[in-house]
Design an enzyme around this catalytic site. Structure first.
Site, PDB file in Angstrom:
ATOM      1  N   LYS A  73       0.833  -1.207   0.000  1.00 52.21           N
ATOM      2  CA  LYS A  73       0.000   0.000   0.000  1.00 52.21           C
ATOM      3  C   LYS A  73       0.864   1.252   0.000  1.00 52.21           C
ATOM      4  O   LYS A  73       0.663   2.175  -0.790  1.00 52.21           O
ATOM      5  CB  LYS A  73      -0.919   0.018   1.239  1.00 52.21           C
ATOM      6  CG  LYS A  73      -1.928  -1.102   1.267  1.00 52.21           C
ATOM      7  CD  LYS A  73      -2.839  -1.003   2.474  1.00 52.21           C
ATOM      8  CE  LYS A  73      -2.132  -1.187   3.795  1.00 52.21           C
ATOM      9  NZ  LYS A  73      -1.479  -2.492   3.976  1.00 52.21           N
ATOM     10  N   THR A  74       1.825   1.264   0.920  1.00 42.77           N
ATOM     11  CA  THR A  74       2.687   2.437   0.999  1.00 42.77           C
ATOM     12  C   THR A  74       3.500   2.564  -0.289  1.00 42.77           C
ATOM     13  O   THR A  74       3.734   3.661  -0.792  1.00 42.77           O
ATOM     14  CB  THR A  74       3.602   2.335   2.233  1.00 42.77           C
ATOM     15  OG1 THR A  74       2.770   2.151   3.383  1.00 42.77           O
ATOM     16  CG2 THR A  74       4.435   3.581   2.413  1.00 42.77           C
ATOM     17  N   ASP A 100      -2.032   7.729   3.773  1.00 43.90           N
ATOM     18  CA  ASP A 100      -1.589   6.389   4.169  1.00 43.90           C
ATOM     19  C   ASP A 100      -2.234   6.060   5.522  1.00 43.90           C
ATOM     20  O   ASP A 100      -2.624   6.961   6.253  1.00 43.90           O
ATOM     21  CB  ASP A 100      -0.055   6.365   4.291  1.00 43.90           C
ATOM     22  CG  ASP A 100       0.506   4.939   4.228  1.00 43.90           C
ATOM     23  OD1 ASP A 100      -0.287   3.981   4.072  1.00 43.90           O
ATOM     24  OD2 ASP A 100       1.741   4.781   4.322  1.00 43.90           O
ATOM     25  N   GLU A 101      -2.321   4.791   5.862  1.00 48.13           N
ATOM     26  CA  GLU A 101      -2.887   4.344   7.144  1.00 48.13           C
ATOM     27  C   GLU A 101      -4.265   4.987   7.371  1.00 48.13           C
ATOM     28  O   GLU A 101      -4.560   5.492   8.454  1.00 48.13           O
ATOM     29  CB  GLU A 101      -1.959   4.706   8.315  1.00 48.13           C
ATOM     30  CG  GLU A 101      -0.516   4.278   8.146  1.00 48.13           C
ATOM     31  CD  GLU A 101      -0.266   2.813   8.451  1.00 48.13           C
ATOM     32  OE1 GLU A 101      -1.233   2.081   8.729  1.00 48.13           O
ATOM     33  OE2 GLU A 101       0.901   2.390   8.358  1.00 48.13           O
ATOM     34  N   GLN A 123      -5.768  -3.415  10.739  1.00 46.17           N
ATOM     35  CA  GLN A 123      -4.654  -2.828  11.472  1.00 46.17           C
ATOM     36  C   GLN A 123      -5.067  -1.547  12.182  1.00 46.17           C
ATOM     37  O   GLN A 123      -4.218  -0.726  12.547  1.00 46.17           O
ATOM     38  CB  GLN A 123      -3.490  -2.530  10.523  1.00 46.17           C
ATOM     39  CG  GLN A 123      -2.844  -3.772   9.961  1.00 46.17           C
ATOM     40  CD  GLN A 123      -1.630  -3.412   9.106  1.00 46.17           C
ATOM     41  OE1 GLN A 123      -0.606  -2.982   9.600  1.00 46.17           O
ATOM     42  NE2 GLN A 123      -1.766  -3.587   7.810  1.00 46.17           N
ATOM     43  N   ARG A 165       5.175  -7.106  11.166  1.00 48.53           N
ATOM     44  CA  ARG A 165       6.350  -6.259  10.901  1.00 48.53           C
ATOM     45  C   ARG A 165       7.543  -7.110  10.490  1.00 48.53           C
ATOM     46  O   ARG A 165       8.528  -6.609   9.960  1.00 48.53           O
ATOM     47  CB  ARG A 165       6.770  -5.444  12.148  1.00 48.53           C
ATOM     48  CG  ARG A 165       5.750  -4.494  12.737  1.00 48.53           C
ATOM     49  CD  ARG A 165       5.193  -3.556  11.735  1.00 48.53           C
ATOM     50  NE  ARG A 165       3.925  -4.033  11.221  1.00 48.53           N
ATOM     51  CZ  ARG A 165       3.424  -3.677  10.045  1.00 48.53           C
ATOM     52  NH1 ARG A 165       4.068  -2.876   9.255  1.00 48.53           N
ATOM     53  NH2 ARG A 165       2.262  -4.151   9.642  1.00 48.53           N
TER      54      ARG A 165
HETATM   55  P1  ATP Z   1       1.630  -2.109   6.022  1.00 49.84           P
HETATM   56  O1  ATP Z   1       0.178  -2.465   6.024  1.00 49.84           O
HETATM   57  O2  ATP Z   1       2.388  -2.900   7.032  1.00 49.84           O
HETATM   58  O3  ATP Z   1       1.867  -0.643   6.075  1.00 49.84           O
HETATM   59  P2  ATP Z   1       2.043  -2.002   3.158  1.00 49.84           P
HETATM   60  O4  ATP Z   1       0.860  -2.587   2.508  1.00 49.84           O
HETATM   61  O5  ATP Z   1       2.120  -0.529   3.205  1.00 49.84           O
HETATM   62  O6  ATP Z   1       2.219  -2.632   4.604  1.00 49.84           O
HETATM   63  P3  ATP Z   1       4.616  -1.844   1.903  1.00 49.84           P
HETATM   64  O7  ATP Z   1       5.394  -1.378   3.085  1.00 49.84           O
HETATM   65  O8  ATP Z   1       4.273  -0.874   0.862  1.00 49.84           O
HETATM   66  O9  ATP Z   1       3.312  -2.590   2.411  1.00 49.84           O
HETATM   67  O10 ATP Z   1       5.349  -3.078   1.232  1.00 49.84           O
HETATM   68  C1  ATP Z   1       5.905  -4.138   1.987  1.00 49.84           C
HETATM   69  C2  ATP Z   1       7.223  -4.573   1.390  1.00 49.84           C
HETATM   70  O11 ATP Z   1       6.990  -5.246   0.158  1.00 49.84           O
HETATM   71  C3  ATP Z   1       8.128  -3.414   1.083  1.00 49.84           C
HETATM   72  O12 ATP Z   1       9.452  -3.788   1.367  1.00 49.84           O
HETATM   73  C4  ATP Z   1       7.902  -3.204  -0.407  1.00 49.84           C
HETATM   74  O13 ATP Z   1       9.007  -2.600  -1.011  1.00 49.84           O
HETATM   75  C5  ATP Z   1       7.694  -4.634  -0.911  1.00 49.84           C
HETATM   76  N1  ATP Z   1       6.866  -4.683  -2.140  1.00 49.84           N
HETATM   77  C6  ATP Z   1       5.610  -4.273  -2.282  1.00 49.84           C
HETATM   78  N2  ATP Z   1       5.156  -4.492  -3.538  1.00 49.84           N
HETATM   79  C7  ATP Z   1       6.168  -5.063  -4.222  1.00 49.84           C
HETATM   80  C8  ATP Z   1       6.355  -5.520  -5.565  1.00 49.84           C
HETATM   81  N3  ATP Z   1       5.382  -5.444  -6.470  1.00 49.84           N
HETATM   82  N4  ATP Z   1       7.538  -6.053  -5.880  1.00 49.84           N
HETATM   83  C9  ATP Z   1       8.522  -6.145  -4.974  1.00 49.84           C
HETATM   84  N5  ATP Z   1       8.427  -5.727  -3.700  1.00 49.84           N
HETATM   85  C10 ATP Z   1       7.271  -5.195  -3.306  1.00 49.84           C
HETATM   86 MG    MG Z   2       2.268   0.842   4.804  1.00 51.65          MG
END
Ligand code: ATP
Ligand code: MG
Length: 753
Positions: A33-34, A224-225, A258, A614
């Site tokens: 997402k981030t 975000d969040e 979350q 995490r």
């Molecule tokens: P949270 O809910 O914990 O905030 P999130 O959904 O925001 O998580 P991210 O932090 O954006 O998730 O991504 C998690 C990890 O996966 C990061 O290290 C990110 O770089 C990697 N990632 C996400 N999408 C891809 C992709 N398509 N290819 C490779 N790596 C990815």
């Molecule tokens: Mg995130």
């Protein structure tokens, strides 16, 4: 130009390139997402969108910084001009420009939590109110929640439900304190943290021209969040992005599973409302987890399945199984600390993990001490996020208070702090006199000092103090923040005061003052604003604004390699190769304060879910069978959350897995129902709420019979702890698991005999 888009899967790609209209991404942890937000910004820039027309709201300033760094990699130097930061930091920046429109001075002060509490404390004292019935902390939280719900003091007083509530909670005078608090903040030219949102909302509400200006400025808004935005934040978002019913370009990402800030008013309703409020919404679901190995993802899915009320999502990973989750069962908390550090040493030597890939997470900040001690013993660098932070230390607050008074003479909390420190013979009684005069004539404390101070017993000292402060104030015109701060530290004798103390404590205080000055110098040395990339305002006022918003989790960290220690709340959004989640005991995690309702247990479970997700590769879950809490040795049961993980995902360390298997009886597992310990047996006699009158908690003593709305009748077996920390052990004979430990401060119990 858009080569970087290759690093996205098809759904992520779509979410990134759908830039017109409202977009919502609801997806589990680690699903990117981030990353979507970051790439989206880079994409917008590559399409020629002006960086200053992008507003990206993150949860911490640290997250904003990381985001900018990442955008920088794909989009170059333009990244620094994007408006990325927290709600508080970005809106306070705008308020600095527009404050006068809503009746605040342009150089308004920001009151932090301590200032707010101190102000509430003085009101309660001046009015001779009962301190026990009106604890400053509780009152502050109540004020904060009233503000977050857009209830002005007047609206509050008119709200029959609130007033009845207060009467029942035995704080019928609350609205008066609230009214006075708001009036005094205004008089002091100060905004508290909630005001930064509330006043910004008012600005948009009451000044259509200004609202239009910012709606036009921010063409693309991102959050975000999103699950943790409260009512007021959501209100602001709507003001910025909905006009005449036609939604503009907004992209919100989040995960209802979350959501961990219910106590601050964040509700799942925001996500549901978003779908209603923004017509033409496009929703994307991301299902692949890129962060963690299979064992961790499976455990997380299993645990969150116990929460009923959630938007169902499937999360999968194509990573390897990875290592199983390890459990450490320690005899006591000291051993827990030792074994965690042993494991860290092993990761360092065997797996060559750098320190910064490891984090210790706990439910309460107080748990950090033991780990700190062991880390120190092994010379492992670490950094605590939260707890007693640098900016909360006395000497640092002293110098800042001087600087605040220089910038805004109406800032009463700061003025009170510095008027007689270092000692200059201006006593408490003189100051009380001044405060009375200020109240009687509706003038500021400073004006009262100027007017009547010279006539008091401390007249001479007051005159000197006023001259000194006026001298400082004149210099704000010519000196930058650092030169001025240095001057103030010396001239006020604050620096000498600490420099002359040669005890170890004194030396560290002097070092802290020095460190603060270094920080100010650093601030004046860079030419660009951190979040917006605009030309920097190096004035003292601008510096103060910046640091007032540093949250505990954001403190300047030297770029060395350290292990991170933080609460689970502070860990949201972050990731580490190895996570140590400690203190997994009933009453601690889940917290004893959450034992009264299923909703509260569910929130604890979401917190647990955030914690374990995490971890990228290594996850340790630890608990101590006994530990000191509230001055007493306690024996603990392992947390129910441990039992909710499938034993297939756990490594058997010393028979723990069998123990957990035995504990999770099939009965307790049916339909994902919680363990019987949180269910109240149906046999509890119904209590009529109309006749239920909770007794004041300080009257509850061992030996009494009491009534609890849910648990029925109970006998108080023991009370330990003092004042706010009094905890009663009560035997409720009508329920399963009859022995409960209840924090009296929060309990509603009626004494029967
Ligand atoms: P949270 O809910 O914990 O905030 P999130 O959904 O925001 O998580 P991210 O932090 O954006 O998730 O991504 C998690 C990890 O996966 C990061 O290290 C990110 O770089 C990697 N990632 C996400 N999408 C891809 C992709 N398509 N290819 C490779 N790596 C990815
Ligand atoms: Mg995130």
């Amino acid at each position: 130009m858009t080569d970087f888009l290759k690093g996205l899967n098809p759904v992520q790609h779509q979410a990134v390139t759908t830039i017109a209209g409202p977009v919502l991404v609801i997806a589990g942890p680690g699903s990117g997402k981030t990353r979507v937000l970051t790439f989206r910004i880079a994409y917008l820039l590559s399409q020629g969108v002006k960086p200053s027309s992008i507003l990206a709201l993150t949860f911490t300033n640290k997250a904003a910084r990381e985001m900018k760094e990442r955008i920088g990699h794909v989009a170059g130097s333009n990244a620094s001009r994007v408006w990325a930061g927290t709600f508080h930091s970005l809106f306070s920046r705008i308020l600095r420009i527009e404050a006068e429109e809503i009746g605040y001075p342009a150089d308004f002060t920001i009151y932090d939590t301590e200032d707010s509490k101190s102000l509430i404390g003085s009101i309660i004292k001046e009015w001779n109110m009962d301190k026990e019935a009106y604890p400053t902390n509780g009152i502050r939280n109540r004020i904060s929640s009233a503000k977050s719900n857009l209830l002005t003091p007047k609206a509050y007083e008119m709200n029959a439900e609130q007033m009845a509530n207060d009467a029942a909670s035995r704080i019928p005078q609350f609205y008066k304190i609230y009214t006075e608090y708001v009036a005094r903040c205004r008089k002091a030219g100060a905004m508290d943290f909630d005001d930064l949102l509330l006043q910004f909302f008012r600005l948009l509400q009451e000044k259509p021209e200004i609202a239009k200006k910012y709606r036009e400025r921010f063409q693309y808004v991102m959050v975000d969040e999103f699950q943790d935005t409260n009512f007021l934040q959501y209100g602001i978002l709507k003001k910025l992005t909905l006009y005449n019913g036609s939604p503009r370009n907004i992209c919100a990402v989040g995960d209802d599973a979350q959501s961990i800030y219910a106590f601050r008013g964040a509700t799942i309703d925001n996500i549901l409302d978003f779908e209603k409020d923004f017509a033409g919404l496009q929703t994307f679901k991301l299902e692949q987890n890129y962060r963690s190995t299979k064992h961790i993802v499976e455990a997380a899915n299993k645990v969150i399945g116990y929460n009923k009320r959630q938007i169902r999502k499937t999360i999968w990973t194509d990573q390897d199984e990875g290592q199983k989750i390890k459990i450490i069962k320690a005899i006591n908390d000291t051993e827990e600390g030792r074994r965690v550090i042993d494991a860290i040493m092993e990761l360092k030597t065997r797996d060559h993990l750098p320190n910064h890939e490891m984090a210790i997470l706990y439910r309460t900040n107080a748990q950090s001490r033991i780990f700190e001690e062991h880390l120190r013993r092994h010379n492992i660098p670490y950094k605590i996020f939260g707890g007693q932070s640098f900016y909360q230390r006395k000497e640092v607050k002293d110098l800042i208070a001087y600087l605040r008074t220089v910038v805004n003479y109406r800032d009463e909390e700061a003025l009170k702090r510095v008027i007689n420190f270092p000692k200059r013979g201006i006593g408490n009684s003189t100051m009380s006199q001044m405060a009375e005069l200020a109240a009687a004539e509706s003038i500021t404390l400073w004006d009262a000092l100027v007017k009547a101070g010279p006539l008091t017993r401390s007249g001479k000292s007051i005159v000197k103090f006023i001259e000194m402060m006026n001298g400082f104030r004149e210099k704000t015109e010519t000196l930058n923040a650092y030169d001025l701060a240095l001057w103030v530290a010396k001239e006020s004798r604050l620096y000498d005061e600490y420099a002359s103390d040669h005890t170890i404590e004194g030396i560290s205080r002097k070092e802290n003052i020095q460190a603060l000055l270094d920080g100010i110098q650093e601030f004046t040395e860079s030419d660009e604003e951190e979040y917006t990339g605009e030309v920097k305002d190096k004035s003292l006022a601008s510096y103060l604004q910046n640091i007032a918003l540093l949250t505990d989790a954001d403190e300047g960290v030297d770029e060395t390699d350290f292990v991170s220690l933080m609460s689970v709340h502070a860990a949201k959004g972050l990731e580490f190769l190895a996570i140590f989640l400690v203190g997994l005991e009933e009453q601690l995690f889940p917290s004893f304060m959450s034992m009264n309702s299923q909703d509260e247990i569910d929130e604890e479970r979401r917190l647990f879910y955030v914690a374990i997700t995490r971890a990228k590769a290594h996850l340790w879950l630890t608990f101590a069978q006994s530990r000191y809490r509230y001055g007493q040795m306690r024996y603990n049961e392992p947390s129910r959350f441990l039992e909710e993980i499938d034993t297939d995902n756990l490594e058997d360390t010393g028979g723990m897995v069998q123990e957990l298997e035995a504990a999770s009886t099939p009965k307790a597992r049916v339909g994902g129902a919680p363990r019987p310990s949180v269910q109240v047996a149906a046999s509890v006699r119904a209590i009529d709420p109309a006749t239920f009158r909770p007794s004041p908690s300080n009257e509850i003593e061992a030996g009494m019979k009491v009534l609890h709305m849910k648990f029925g009748e109970g006998e108080v077996m023991m009370v330990d702890g003092a004042r706010d920390n009094r905890v009663a052990t009560i035997f409720f004979k009508e329920i399963d698991n009859p022995e409960r430990r209840i924090m009296l401060k929060f309990a509603k119990l009626m004494i029967v005999e």
